[in-house]
Structure formats: structure tokens, C-alpha cells
Design an enzyme around this catalytic site. Sequence first.
Site, short mmCIF file in Angstrom:
data_model
loop_
_atom_site.label_atom_id
_atom_site.label_comp_id
_atom_site.label_asym_id
_atom_site.label_seq_id
_atom_site.Cartn_x
_atom_site.Cartn_y
_atom_site.Cartn_z
N CYS A 147 69.53 -25.99 -15.04
CA CYS A 147 68.83 -24.72 -14.92
C CYS A 147 68.49 -24.18 -16.30
CB CYS A 147 69.72 -23.70 -14.23
SG CYS A 147 70.26 -24.24 -12.60
N GLY B 36 63.86 -25.96 -14.21
CA GLY B 36 64.12 -25.69 -12.81
C GLY B 36 62.95 -25.02 -12.15
N ASN C 188 73.92 -22.22 -16.39
CA ASN C 188 73.34 -23.56 -16.49
C ASN C 188 74.48 -24.54 -16.70
OD1 ASN C 188 71.51 -25.30 -19.13
ND2 ASN C 188 71.79 -25.86 -17.01
N GLY C 189 74.51 -25.56 -15.85
CA GLY C 189 75.58 -26.56 -15.97
C GLY C 189 76.32 -26.69 -14.65
N TYR D 16 65.43 -36.28 -22.24
CA TYR D 16 64.55 -35.89 -21.15
C TYR D 16 64.41 -34.38 -20.92
CZ TYR D 16 62.87 -35.18 -16.41
OH TYR D 16 62.16 -34.74 -15.33
P1 AMP Z 1 63.50 -42.73 -11.33
O1 AMP Z 1 62.14 -42.69 -10.78
O2 AMP Z 1 64.55 -42.34 -10.31
O3 AMP Z 1 63.87 -44.01 -12.01
O4 AMP Z 1 63.58 -41.59 -12.45
C1 AMP Z 1 63.08 -41.80 -13.73
C2 AMP Z 1 62.03 -40.81 -14.06
O5 AMP Z 1 62.50 -39.48 -13.84
C3 AMP Z 1 61.67 -40.90 -15.51
O6 AMP Z 1 60.26 -40.89 -15.59
C4 AMP Z 1 62.28 -39.69 -16.18
O7 AMP Z 1 61.36 -39.08 -17.07
C5 AMP Z 1 62.63 -38.76 -15.06
N1 AMP Z 1 64.05 -38.32 -15.10
C6 AMP Z 1 65.08 -38.88 -15.69
N2 AMP Z 1 66.23 -38.22 -15.47
C7 AMP Z 1 65.90 -37.18 -14.71
C8 AMP Z 1 66.62 -36.10 -14.11
N3 AMP Z 1 67.95 -36.01 -14.25
N4 AMP Z 1 65.93 -35.19 -13.41
C9 AMP Z 1 64.62 -35.29 -13.24
N5 AMP Z 1 63.88 -36.31 -13.73
C10 AMP Z 1 64.51 -37.23 -14.46
#
Ligand code: AMP
Length: 482
Positions: free
Chosen positions: A13, A39, A114-115, A254
Site C-alpha cells: 500500500c 495500490g 503499509n506492510g 519493482y
Molecule cells: P507473473 O506474470 O506472475 O510472472 O508476474 C510478473 C510480472 O508482474 C512482471 O512483469 C512484474 O513486473 C510484475 N510483478 C512482479 N512482482 C509483482 C507483485 N508483487 N505485484 C504486482 N506485480 C508484480
Amino acid sequence: MPNLLNDRPHHECGVFGIYGHPDAAALTALGLHALQHRGQEAAGIVTFDKKHFHAERRMGLVSDTFTKTSVLGRLKGHSAIGHVRYSTTGGTLLRNVQPLFADLALGGFAIAHNGNLTNALSVRLELVKEGAIFQSTSDTETILQLVAKSKKSFTIDRMIDALSQIEGAFALVALTNKELIGVRDPFGIRPLVLGELDGKYILCSETCALDIIGAKFLREIDNGEIVVINESGIESIKPFQKINPRPCIFEYIYFSRPDSYLGGLSIYECRKDFGKQLAIESPTDADYVIPVPDSGVPSAIGYAEHAKIPFELGIIRNHYVGRTFIEPQQSIRALSVKLKHNVNRALIDGKKIILIDDSIVRGTTSTKIIEMLRDAGAKEVHMRITSPPIKFPDFYGIDTPIQEQLLSANNTPDEICDFLKADSISFLSINGLYKAMGHPEGRDPKNPVFTDHCFTGDYPTKLSDNESNEEFSQLSLLSNLE
Ligand code: AMP
């Protein structure tokens, strides 16, 4: 272990707080807008006008609600806190939307978090047994209940009392009838910064929320630090045993916005350096370096610059959809990758591509994108990921899923390469990640500078709920009310 640990709302968040400014609500709305990437599910603001508290909590984006003068006009007062919330599981309930508010013995108390806490359910169990009535399923309410129950005479001592009973990651802002309080957990896992506008103090998750309102960055809140901001100014308290900070490395990879600064480092520069380091570690010949937009862009620039291969936009992003993870179900998530990305056909046909993304979690995004590139005639697709394989789940609020769903927890890179139908795949090494962030010796296993548990399994805190044998589900700890 009951499934509930994974079913309850997890949240990455954003938080914001301002004390003593005549435009408190509007500035908070702007700050939250800059934190929207943290978020997109819901947003809320609580203000205090020296007599009463005012609250607005709504599902949806900040701009859906907090641009209307009718809403902002109701949020009277010179002090405010706000929250943007992200949840990936079933708990998309209005009563989980923050800031939470309660009338406590010492007056009104609003809190935004947040957390994720790692012992929230265990503590909640004890509190419920003692008769506490929980209104939400969020772990933040555990903190609120502990503050409510404390017998200490001053709010700040009640906060310290509450915080000493919880484990996990917490960057908090709280608003009382006297003060704005900011807290960062003992490891400083989630970020919190202090800024100033017109001589008034601001607390927020990232520096980009200061930029949007023209505020000056003063400093980060230290790990384990509590700041109390009131009419007399600002006071810093460090009530916990001093330990080395371990901010979450995933903020750099990220979560944070590239224009934010964290730990004295530009997120953008870090990401470029991850790309450069990956080009050093895993070079390959290609016609173009192409990012998965947006999060892969800075790293792809860094890779392309070092490899001396042209950077091109081979995937075009539709900006009118949220982040992939916002869709709780796997089926919808798979679809939403196509809603979000399309291939730039003119560029791809007959070309060798280096495709850059920041991470692979379940593999949904990469699979779809490689399929699109192949359909558009790509001759070769070499996947390059600017972080190490994610092998371990997160418990601190970044919502990487349970281990069975993590592609890299269950497959070797070669298996992943086959699964994604790529020509080759490489991940940035953990030492390379540290090197790119100014630690030339790489990761020191005795004293890691970051919380990097997703890659290493080295969790800095206890994981009491996860290790507990309690049948939380049978104790109706989470609400029966949907
Ligand atoms: P996936 O499609 O499940 O392999 O997720 C990877 C993609 O989601 C990558 O393009 C990342 O930029 C993004 N991503 C990585 N970690 C997260 C996260 N915790 N929450 C949202 N998006 C994420």
C-alpha cells in the site's frame, strides 16, 4: 496450515500524512495520486479539524473519488492521513479500506499501514479470546486494538506498547487529536520519508509523493524510528533495540516509482544498473533489446547501452488498465496481460529479440508476451530477468504468492525456458543485484543489507503465524460477514 493465511487480504500500500496545513485533504489526495502505483483497489483519507475527525473511504482509484470538491470539502481540517490499498485476495471489502478509525480512551485515532504483520493472527486470536470485537479482516486492526487496550497514559506510549507486541513489516501513519505519528518497523522493511511544505511536515511512502505537491525531501524515517509531529514541531523516538536496517529489495526492483529515491539511491538509476549488470553477466547477440513496459524499461535501457544493441519499444502498453496483479484470479490475470500489452508488429518480424522484465512470479506475463512476439514473427526471443529467481513467498506485503505458484520455486531455469518457449533465459545473480546497488563485494550472507527473502529465503523477522499450529480458521478469526 490453514489456507486462510493466504486467503486473507495482503497489501502493498501507500501512506501519506500532513500536519497543520490549510489544504491538508487536497494535498493528501495529490500525494495519494502519486502513490497510486502502490495500490489501486481502494483509497481513503481521514482529517482532523481540531474538534472532529472526518473520513472518506472508497473503492477505486484516488481520482475516482478525491478530485470532487464535494468530497474534499467534507474533509475539513489542517491535518490528514491517507492510504491507497492493494489487495489481491477475496478481502475486497469496504470495511478493510484504510485509514482505520476508532474512538479510544484518549480520543479519536486514525491509522494507515503499509506492510504485513507476521504475527497478526496469533495476536488477534489472543485479543478475540479476551473479548475484542474486530470489524475488519486487516492486520492493521490488530495494531489499533493493541493501542486501544494499552493502559499507558499517553498515546505515544500506547503506540510503543502496541508496536512492541507485533512482528513483521509496518510503515505507519497515525492521526490523533494532538499529533501526526509516523513509524517504520525495526528493520525498515517498507519505506517512509519525511518532507516539508510551507514549514509543515509530511510523511509518505515515497519521495514522488513529495514532488507532486512541491514539498522538500528532508530525510527518511530510520528503521525502528517513531516521529511525533505536533504544534511544537517534530520529535524522534527510538524505543526498539537498535538493529541494522534491511529495507525490502523488491522496492528497488519493482514496487517504487522510478522517479523516487530510496536509501539515497535513485530507483531509476538502480534499475538501469540492474540491466547493465545483467548484460555483463548474460550477454547475447540480438537485433533489439525490448522491455516489458513499464517496469522493464529502465533496465532495458541499461542492458542496451552496455550491450550496444538498439533499444526499441516492441511491446506497447495500454495505460488504461491497472497492474497485472490487481486481478485476483489466475484466469483473469492471464487475460489482463493481453489487455495491457500488444506487440509492435512492424518491428518484430524476422528479428532476434532480447526481452527484459524485472521479475517472473507465476510466469503469466512472460508466457503471454513471448507468445505474442512469436506470433508477430520474432526469430529468437532471449528472456533476461533483472532480478534473481523468486523462490520464496513474501510475508511483508509485496504479495508474491504461495510457494507452489512461484515458477522459479519449482522449476530450474532450463525448465522455465521450455515452459515460456523462449530461446534462452537468464536471471540477474544475487551478487550482481547487490553490486548494481553499490556493494561491489556482492551480498554478505552474515550481514545482508537488504531484505531479500524472495530470492534467498532469509527472512529477517519471526514468521509466527506461518509457523503456528493454531487452526485459525476454526476460531472464526476472519469475518463471517462478506
Ligand atoms: P507473473 O506474470 O506472475 O510472472 O508476474 C510478473 C510480472 O508482474 C512482471 O512483469 C512484474 O513486473 C510484475 N510483478 C512482479 N512482482 C509483482 C507483485 N508483487 N505485484 C504486482 N506485480 C508484480
